[in-house]
Design an enzyme around this catalytic site. Sequence first.
Site: not given
Ligand code: AP5
Length: 251
Positions: A156, A117, A202, A191, A42
């Site tokens: 990552r 979410r 997660r 991270r 994402k």
């Molecule tokens: P990356 O692009 O970093 O993936 P991502 O989907 O953004 O992963 P996140 O870990 O950030 O998502 P998340 O939803 O768990 O965490 P968030 O920060 O939103 O890609 C990952 C890796 O893959 C990278 O190394 C990249 O290079 C590689 N990659 C990407 N595309 C690729 C491809 N096509 N092929 C191969 N490799 C690829 O949230 C963190 C925390 O915040 C949550 O756990 C929760 O506690 C809280 N939170 C956030 N939003 C909410 C909400 N709306 N409600 C409640 N709690 C929330």
Amino acid sequence: MSPIKLSGRLLSRLEFAFVRYVYWHFNKPVYVILLGGPGAGKGTLATQLAPKLGLAHISTGNLFRREISRHSALGKKIEPILKSGGLVPDEITIAVVARELARFANRRGAVLDGFPRTVNQALLLERLLDSWSQEVCFVFFLDVETGDLIVRLAGRRTCSNKACGLTYHMDFNPPKKNGVCDKCGSALYQREDDREDVVLARIENFNGTNEPMLRFYKQRGRLFTIKSSNRDGKDSVLTRVLAVMFRNWQA
Ligand code: AP5
């Protein structure tokens, strides 16, 4: 010649030009939601898509991590939740997003990464945008197998400069110089919530909330699924997303 027969690179450039043309022509704020499990890409996609379309990139994960690094009252409250891989309560999340969206309300729109979410969050977003006579235009579900998600998160690395925040992968998208961000030269770090036990929590949370979210946006005719694996590069995902926007644009 059919555009589909053009090379991926040219196709992507043409679609981008078209989307941008339609967008400027009708001047309609565009809201794009990215759904997907942890590590589904994402953040990577949002970082590519938002500047191409002139949209804001709003990542709830980044907003929360910023609060934690500032040691604010909110940061202290949510830090244990992020550390354990849980979900921040809806009322906190919605307040944070509403504040952020209000900054962009009269501009071009936003790519929402990691929000909504839950169906409750989705309903409140719908109401908020409706009160500004705006709406969600596209919802992309980045569908990636769990095994691939785990590999992505284990490899990552994220830029420590909060203003940059670019992400890399040690195998699929490595930086030119080990441990250093290509864009701003800051150190890369892993991270805290990418530890294996937290990743599993997660993924479990995601599996519990995803189906109702998909149903919600399918009913509204806004949902598009983009399947990808670790064999596909990030540019292939971007090209497919732009292709969907190109074909389904409603001015
Ligand atoms: P990356 O692009 O970093 O993936 P991502 O989907 O953004 O992963 P996140 O870990 O950030 O998502 P998340 O939803 O768990 O965490 P968030 O920060 O939103 O890609 C990952 C890796 O893959 C990278 O190394 C990249 O290079 C590689 N990659 C990407 N595309 C690729 C491809 N096509 N092929 C191969 N490799 C690829 O949230 C963190 C925390 O915040 C949550 O756990 C929760 O506690 C809280 N939170 C956030 N939003 C909410 C909400 N709306 N409600 C409640 N709690 C929330």
